[in-house]
Structures are given as structure tokens and as C-alpha cells.
Write an enzyme that holds these catalytic residues in place. Structure first.
Site, PDB file in Angstrom:
ATOM      1  N   ASP A 181       0.822  -1.211   0.000  1.00  0.00           N
ATOM      2  CA  ASP A 181       0.000   0.000   0.000  1.00  0.00           C
ATOM      3  C   ASP A 181       0.858   1.263   0.000  1.00  0.00           C
ATOM      4  OD1 ASP A 181      -2.364   1.402  -0.018  1.00  0.00           O
ATOM      5  OD2 ASP A 181      -2.681   1.272   2.149  1.00  0.00           O
ATOM      6  N   HIS A 219       2.197   3.665  -9.102  1.00  0.00           N
ATOM      7  CA  HIS A 219       1.977   2.242  -9.402  1.00  0.00           C
ATOM      8  C   HIS A 219       3.144   1.671 -10.209  1.00  0.00           C
ATOM      9  CE1 HIS A 219      -1.827   2.502  -7.565  1.00  0.00           C
ATOM     10  NE2 HIS A 219      -2.444   3.172  -8.519  1.00  0.00           N
ATOM     11  N   LEU A 229      10.246 -20.998  -5.127  1.00  0.00           N
ATOM     12  CA  LEU A 229       9.303 -20.037  -4.534  1.00  0.00           C
ATOM     13  C   LEU A 229       7.978 -19.997  -5.308  1.00  0.00           C
ATOM     14  CD1 LEU A 229       8.800 -17.451  -2.663  1.00  0.00           C
ATOM     15  CD2 LEU A 229       9.713 -16.132  -4.595  1.00  0.00           C
TER      16      LEU A 229
HETATM   17  C1  IPE Z   1      -5.363  -2.666  -0.136  1.00  0.00           C
HETATM   18  O1  IPE Z   1      -5.045  -1.333  -0.298  1.00  0.00           O
HETATM   19  C2  IPE Z   1      -5.405  -3.353  -1.477  1.00  0.00           C
HETATM   20  C3  IPE Z   1      -4.114  -3.519  -2.155  1.00  0.00           C
HETATM   21  C4  IPE Z   1      -2.950  -3.225  -1.661  1.00  0.00           C
HETATM   22  C5  IPE Z   1      -4.196  -4.093  -3.472  1.00  0.00           C
HETATM   23  P1  IPE Z   1      -6.166  -0.207  -0.445  1.00  0.00           P
HETATM   24  O2  IPE Z   1      -5.447   1.083  -0.599  1.00  0.00           O
HETATM   25  O3  IPE Z   1      -7.117  -0.577  -1.515  1.00  0.00           O
HETATM   26  O4  IPE Z   1      -6.918  -0.304   0.957  1.00  0.00           O
HETATM   27  P2  IPE Z   1      -7.721   0.807   1.767  1.00  0.00           P
HETATM   28  O5  IPE Z   1      -8.652   1.452   0.791  1.00  0.00           O
HETATM   29  O6  IPE Z   1      -6.715   1.764   2.284  1.00  0.00           O
HETATM   30  O7  IPE Z   1      -8.401   0.067   2.860  1.00  0.00           O
HETATM   31  C1  IPE Z   2      -1.529   0.328  -3.378  1.00  0.00           C
HETATM   32  O1  IPE Z   2      -1.337   1.698  -3.402  1.00  0.00           O
HETATM   33  C2  IPE Z   2      -1.786  -0.246  -4.748  1.00  0.00           C
HETATM   34  C3  IPE Z   2      -3.175  -0.668  -4.978  1.00  0.00           C
HETATM   35  C4  IPE Z   2      -4.128  -0.643  -4.104  1.00  0.00           C
HETATM   36  C5  IPE Z   2      -3.479  -1.170  -6.295  1.00  0.00           C
HETATM   37  P1  IPE Z   2      -2.541   2.714  -3.386  1.00  0.00           P
HETATM   38  O2  IPE Z   2      -2.935   3.020  -4.773  1.00  0.00           O
HETATM   39  O3  IPE Z   2      -3.648   2.222  -2.510  1.00  0.00           O
HETATM   40  O4  IPE Z   2      -1.851   3.984  -2.728  1.00  0.00           O
HETATM   41  P2  IPE Z   2      -2.464   4.962  -1.645  1.00  0.00           P
HETATM   42  O5  IPE Z   2      -2.928   4.116  -0.507  1.00  0.00           O
HETATM   43  O6  IPE Z   2      -3.582   5.690  -2.307  1.00  0.00           O
HETATM   44  O7  IPE Z   2      -1.333   5.848  -1.271  1.00  0.00           O
HETATM   45 MG    MG Z   3      -4.053   2.447  -0.519  1.00  0.00          MG
END
Ligand code: IPE
Ligand code: IPE
Ligand code: MG
Length: 248
Positions: free
Chosen positions: A28, A45, A139
Site C-alpha cells: 500500500d 503504481h 518459490l
Molecule cells: C489494499 O489497499 C489493497 C491492495 C494493496 C491491493 P487499499 O489502498 O485498496 O486499501 P484501503 O482502501 O486503504 O483500505
Molecule cells: C496500493 O497503493 C496499490 C493498490 C491498491 C493497487 P494505493 O494506490 O492504494 O496507494 P495509496 O494508498 O492511495 O497511497
Molecule cells: Mg491504498
């Protein structure tokens, strides 16, 4: 003067003790990483993919058996359309680009999540890599993609309900083993360690059944900044924990 241990020292320390068999990661913070630099979220990303690649390599070096990476949740479909389509293309392309490295490492890719709902081209691309790596014995990388923990449980309950309906299983005999066996992770041991980056203190619908006794390591580091040294450090933290499983 002492300096903070470097990557090589952290690796050596982690390898001097038994390593966890299965590590799962909620990757995240890509969006915030980009926003803080005045960049569009998708730039985060792209960096996140690079971080994931380095972590797969590090997991292999460390000798993990299973690495689960949360790449896209069922809730992530609610993001703006252009972010979703960029993510889909990026994931498909990077999985494809990773194939030679996976083969060279004898690593295997598997997907956790519902295939239904994923654009056909993306699914084909990922399925190809799953197929090509299916006989590798090193792995196993589990990519949680179009994954939702509650969806996974619903799918499992439906499978079990059908077995009861068919008379192959008695409702009162349903065991934990039956539920585990009906999940996407049927033949995979539960994660020993779950890491979440970006400072959030929540599970976000990830592996709800499987993490009942998983150790948690939460770090404020944003995913694109999370490197091999951070993985080794988290494993070191895990190795220092006492897992009691409800006992004394
Ligand atoms: C969790 O992250 C999902 C992934 C890392 C793919 P999110 O950014 O979607 O989760 P929330 O919205 O903070 O709970
Ligand atoms: C995690 O990073 C990747 C996915 C959920 C696909 P985020 O896109 O949720 O990044 P933040 O949480 O908005 O910073
Ligand atoms: Mg996020």
C-alpha cells in the site's frame, strides 16, 4: 560509532534463523508516494511494480516458500476508470515481463481471486505465465488479483453447500479443514507473517480466514520505498516474536 545495518547484514541475520514459510504483503501507498512528488498516482503504481519485482527476488534469496502479494482488491474497481485501466495494463505487462526471471529462479506464479470480471486480455496474459511456471518447484508467488477475502469465503461456503446438497458432506461434519480446502489457498499453508506498508492499520479484506494466527508487521514506509532490506528486517522482527496460538 555504530551505523544502521545494511541490506547484506539484515539478510545474513534473517538467514541465521528459521525463515517463515509464507509471507503475505499488503502493498500500500503507491498513490501517496506519487502525490508527495507532485506526480500522477499511476507513476506510483509504476514504481510499485519495481518494488514488487525486487521483493520477489529478495523472497527467493531468503528462501521463502510462498510470497503472497495483494495487487488488486475487489474494492479497487471503485477507483477512477483511468487508474483502474492503467493498473490492469501495468499488472499484465509486468507479469509478462517477469516470466524469464521466474523461470530462471524456478519460481511459480499463482493467482488468488475471481477470474470473472477481469478483462479477457489481462486474464489471458496472466494465465499464460501461470501455465508456463506451473511445474517450477521453488518459490511460489501468489498474486492476489481481483481478490476479496469475503468473496473468497462466499465462494468456499457455496462449494461446501453444494457438497451438502449433493449428500457428499454432512452439515454437522464441516470442519476447519473443509473450509480451508474450499478457499483459493486450498493447498497453501496460512501466512506466518503479514506485512502492510504505508502506515495503515487495517486488513482491507485480505485473507480473512487465513490470518487467524498470522504475525503482523506494519510499517509507515510507502510501498515504492519498501526494499529487500525492509523485508529482511520484517522477517527479523517476526523471528523475535513468540507465537503462542492461544497457549501459555
Ligand atoms: C489494499 O489497499 C489493497 C491492495 C494493496 C491491493 P487499499 O489502498 O485498496 O486499501 P484501503 O482502501 O486503504 O483500505
Ligand atoms: C496500493 O497503493 C496499490 C493498490 C491498491 C493497487 P494505493 O494506490 O492504494 O496507494 P495509496 O494508498 O492511495 O497511497
Ligand atoms: Mg491504498
Amino acid at each position: 560509532m555504530t551505523t544502521a545495518p545494511g541490506e547484506a547484514e539484515l539478510l545474513e541475520a534473517a538467514r541465521s534463523q528459521p525463515v517463515p514459510e509464507h509471507v503475505a504483503i499488503i502493498m500500500d501507498g503507491n498513490g501517496r508516494w506519487a502525490t508527495r512528488r507532485g506526480l500522477p498516482r499511476v507513476a506510483g503504481h509504476r514504481e510499485g511494480v519495481k518494488a514488487a519485482r525486487a521483493i520477489v527476488r529478495a523472497a527467493d534469496t531468503l528462501g521463502l516458500r510462498y510470497l503472497t502479494l495483494y495487487a488488486f482488491s475487489t474494492e479497487n474497481w471503485s477507483r477512477p476508470l483511468d487508474e483502474v485501466s492503467t493498473l490492469m495494463n501495468l499488472l499484465e505487462r509486468s507479469v509478462h515481463a517477469e516470466l524469464p526471471a521466474l523461470m530462471a529462479r524456478n519460481a511459480r506464479l499463482r493467482v488468488l481471486g475471481r477470474p470473472h470480471g477481469v478483462p479477457a486480455g489481462v486474464r489471458r496474459g496472466i494465465d499464460h505465465v501461470v501455465h508456463e511456471t506451473r511445474n517450477n518447484t521453488g518459490l511460489t508467488v501468489l498474486m492476489a488479483f481481483n481478490y476479496g477475502g469475503r468473496d473468497e469465503l462466499l465462494d468456499a461456503f457455496r462449494t461446501l453447500a453444494r457438497q451438502v446438497q449433493a449428500g457428499d458432506l454432512k452439515a454437522d461434519d464441516i470442519s476447519e479443514k473443509d473450509v480451508s480446502g474450499a478457499l483459493y489457498t486450498a493447498d497453501i499453508p496460512d501466512p506466518d507473517l503479514l506485512i502492510r506498508t504505508s502506515g495503515e492499520m487495517r486488513i482491507s479484506n485480505f485473507l480473512l480466514w487465513q490470518i487467524a494466527y498470522t504475525e503482523l508487521v506494519l510499517t509507515p514506509t510507502l510501498w515504492p520505498d519498501f526494499g529487500p532490506g525492509d523485508l529482511y528486517r520484517a522477517v527479523g522482527e517476526f523471528q523475535g516474536r513468540t507465537r503462542r496460538f492461544g497457549k501459555v
